[in-house]
Design a protein around this motif. Structure first.
Motif: not given
Length: 464
Positions: A357-380
């Motif tokens: 439930x946490x990983x499928x939440x809107x909060x997770x999507x917004x977090x990844x969108x935010x991190x995309x602008x801060x890092x060249x690569x985000x590895x999960x």
């Protein structure tokens, strides 16, 4: 299966083939040693048929002799003949036993009859052969004498009397061992092919690409002791030179650029079919390889069930991703700098009761969108795909997933099911990363890479 595949299977199963070959040879040797030696005595007869003085009569007599010799050969094993041989030789044997130990052969183009007697006792074999030498001519003389009297129409004469055999004819140990080795070899090859037919483990990049429909973008070699850094055995020592493992991750880093030339993946998931395939180790070292080329990389520990990244990197795990997704903290408050330049870590934080439930939440999507602008690569680093759905859910909200497969361990069915799980979640499978489950063999590309880099390292050490 072509010749190359066959040779690959035989090379992979060479222990089975060698073991079966040796077992076949030893069994044949054991049977030969346990088999008592047998001896053979032979007696040869010449058949003549009465004829006239003319050439035509002589020819007719020769044809008659050739015709009779076949009948005499069949007559040798008759009960009446063998009983008389037993009586003559004074042997304590039944006529049927003598018949089973006797062979009679006759060439259709000659008038020679050969009788051979085989027995465990060379003296007994000689006595029985001498018995045939006495009994058979008398029996033929009696059978060929007309009812009205007169000379016999055909005569049997001993031309080569039997001699005492001095060497056994069986067992032929060398021949038996050779046959046993050949049969063992064939059995070993058959067993190897049978095992391979039932072995569902993936063994080659071609097989993986056929199953997944995606390319193999990286091949991580078997980790040797010289590739391991003290107190951090899961981290490749990139700074120490060009080890096979370091070069494999650099090639993987390069290949990522070609997955989509116009828009290469920057936020992606590393997952696997089942546990212990090497996804966490691959995620860590890929992050280091990307940072080595000047990129700013964030590594997220998203395996909220069995986190391993923090242990491998010797980092604290009191706060992290779950704190952000539950609204208890902001990203800047929980992100950690690692001892590796250019690599930050977002640990998993406290393990939640509802990871999916946490990983499928809107909060997770917004977090990844935010991190995309801060890092060249985000590895999960995510959980395996077959036990839980977390990895597929994460892959759906990122640029896609790299599927880590441990060759010679993960089965084709597991890979196919993992690919299907990603497809059902509308997630993109970017490619496959293989992790070797055993050292490379001589003759493979990995072998030459390993040899080259090991030689290079040795040479450098010698100069210092």
């Amino acid at each position: 299966m072509d010749l190359r595949d066959l040779l690959s299977v035989l090379r992979a199963r060479w222990i089975v083939i060698v073991a079966a070959t040796l077992i076949g040879g030893f069994l044949a040797l054991g049977m030969s040693l346990l088999t008592p030696p047998s001896y053979q005595a032979k007696v040869q007869f010449y058949v003549t048929v009465a004829g006239g003085d003319s050439a035509a009569a002589a020819y007719q007599g020769s044809l008659g002799a050739q015709q009779r010799v076949q009948s005499y050969a069949a007559l040798v094993e008759s009960t009446d003949i063998t009983q008389r041989v037993v009586d003559t030789a004074g042997a304590d044997l039944a006529p049927s036993q003598v018949a089973s130990q006797t062979t009679a052969t006759a060439d259709a183009k000659t008038v020679l009859l050969n009788v051979a007697v085989t027995n465990l006792d060379p003296q007994r074999a000689l006595q029985l052969a001498e018995g045939f030498g006495e009994v058979l001519p008398e029996a033929i003389n009696r059978l060929e004498t007309p009812d009205g009297g007169g000379p016999a129409l055909a005569k049997l004469t001993v031309v080569n009397p039997p001699a005492l055999p001095t060497s056994p004819i069986a067992p032929k140990t060398e021949q038996n061992v050779a046959i046993g080795l050949v049969l063992g070899l064939l059995a070993g090859i058959g067993i190897a092919l049978l095992i391979n037919a039932f072995d569902r483990r993936v063994k080659s990049s071609e097989q993986l690409e056929s199953i997944a429909g995606k390319p193999v973008v990286g091949s991580i070699p078997f980790r040797k002791a010289e590739d391991k850094e003290q107190d951090a055995e899961h981290i490749v020592p990139f700074r120490e030179g060009h080890s096979p493992a370091a070069e494999s991750f650099r090639r993987l880093r390069t290949n990522l650029q070609f997955l989509n030339v116009d828009n290469p993946p920057r936020v992606f998931v590393l997952t696997s079919s089942v546990a212990t395939e090497g996804k966490s180790e691959t995620a860590i070292n890929l992050s280091l390889a990307l940072a080595e080329s000047g990129n700013r990389v964030l590594l997220i520990e998203a395996d909220l069930r069995r986190p391993l990244v923090v242990n491998y990197m010797s980092m604290p795990d009191k706060v992290g991703l779950t704190n952000i997704l539950s609204g208890q903290a902001k990203f800047a408050e929980v992100v950690q700098e690692t001892r590796h330049d250019g690599v930050d870590l977002l640990a998993c934080g406290p393990l939640p009761p509802n990871p999916s439930e946490l990983l499928a939440s809107d909060m997770a999507r917004h977090l990844l969108d935010e991190l995309r602008s801060k890092y060249d690569y985000v590895i999960i680093d995510s959980p395996p795909l077959l036990p839980v759905t977390d990895g597929a859910l994460l892959a759906r909200i990122t640029d896609g997933a790299l599927l880590v497969v441990r060759s010679h361990r993960t089965t084709a069915d597991q890979v196919a099911q993992a690919v299907d799980n990603l497809a059902k979640a509308d997630a993109i499978l970017l490619g496959i990363v293989t992790v070797a489950n055993k050292p490379v063999k001589k003759g493979s590309v990995g072998y030459y890479d390993s040899y080259y880099y090991s030689s290079k390292k040795t040479s450098a050490a010698g100069k210092s």
